[in-house]
Design an enzyme around this catalytic site. Sequence first.
Site, short mmCIF file in Angstrom:
data_model
loop_
_atom_site.label_atom_id
_atom_site.label_comp_id
_atom_site.label_asym_id
_atom_site.label_seq_id
_atom_site.Cartn_x
_atom_site.Cartn_y
_atom_site.Cartn_z
CB SER A 69 -41.35 47.10 64.52
OG SER A 69 -41.20 46.00 63.66
N1 SAH Z 1 -41.05 41.59 65.15
C1 SAH Z 1 -39.67 42.00 65.34
C2 SAH Z 1 -39.14 42.93 64.25
C3 SAH Z 1 -39.10 42.27 62.95
S1 SAH Z 1 -37.85 42.81 61.81
C4 SAH Z 1 -39.45 42.62 66.70
O1 SAH Z 1 -40.41 42.75 67.47
O2 SAH Z 1 -38.30 42.93 67.02
C5 SAH Z 1 -38.17 41.53 60.62
C6 SAH Z 1 -37.65 40.17 61.00
O3 SAH Z 1 -38.13 39.23 60.02
C7 SAH Z 1 -36.14 40.05 60.98
O4 SAH Z 1 -35.68 39.52 62.18
C8 SAH Z 1 -35.87 39.11 59.81
O5 SAH Z 1 -34.70 38.32 59.96
C9 SAH Z 1 -37.13 38.27 59.79
N2 SAH Z 1 -37.41 37.60 58.51
C10 SAH Z 1 -37.16 38.06 57.27
N3 SAH Z 1 -37.59 37.17 56.34
C11 SAH Z 1 -38.15 36.14 57.03
C12 SAH Z 1 -38.77 34.91 56.63
N4 SAH Z 1 -38.89 34.55 55.36
N5 SAH Z 1 -39.22 34.09 57.60
C13 SAH Z 1 -39.11 34.43 58.93
N6 SAH Z 1 -38.52 35.58 59.35
C14 SAH Z 1 -38.05 36.42 58.42
#
Ligand code: SAH
Length: 221
Positions: A69
């Site tokens: 992010s």
């Molecule tokens: N917090 C992260 C950025 C998140 S991007 C950081 O600091 O880098 C969103 C993330 O959510 C991705 O890695 C994606 O694979 C994950 N994601 C998507 N759907 C999800 C779900 N149902 N359960 C858990 N993770 C999920």
Amino acid sequence: MAPTQLSDTFRHKGLRQKLIDLIVSKGISDKNVLDAMNIVPRHFFFDSSFLEFAYEDKAFPIGSGQTISQPYTVAFQTELLKVEKGMRVLEVGTGSGYQASVLAEMGAKVYTIERQKLLYDNLKSLNPALSYRIRLFYGDGYAGLPAYAPFDRILITAAAPFIPEALVKQLKTGGIFVAPIGKNDIQIMTRIVKLSETEITTETHGAFRFVPMLADKAKDE
Ligand code: SAH
């Protein structure tokens, strides 16, 4: 990630301070959030070939179609969450592990769930987030972690089409839940406070753009 990358030089620290100044100019004021982001070396979460992007205020691809992010967004969500030392915090969407590390640096006991096996496996091996005692889980964020509930705080870092009921259940009374909610390109940053087992308050905090929260539990990808 090559170990040679894991040095935090004066140059990195200078770039990080500039980034923090920029985030302050955009309206973030919580000192605990700013201090933590000034300590966690965001470039540790990047491939060495992309290091120069680590201190720009931008989201960046981390593989498997996902992104780390934007720093401002991390700061904004973390500020809304009002994290205090010792709190049990659940993050949905581990991604690079950067947000989880910022929460851990603030003294939270962090539980984080990632749905994509490849990202989770990378986290399990080389990730700098491991220098904090972050509890990593491979699973479906919609289900949360009932075995480890209740949590003081819950944070979703992917675009949730709705507020997952299971997660509200896993929040303590008085607890805070922050998530970008929306089915389309743009989501509304939403903060929920759980007043009692049956009552919540909901506030909205502007428009953001996240990668979508995936619906089904991952098969091995
Ligand atoms: N917090 C992260 C950025 C998140 S991007 C950081 O600091 O880098 C969103 C993330 O959510 C991705 O890695 C994606 O694979 C994950 N994601 C998507 N759907 C999800 C779900 N149902 N359960 C858990 N993770 C999920």
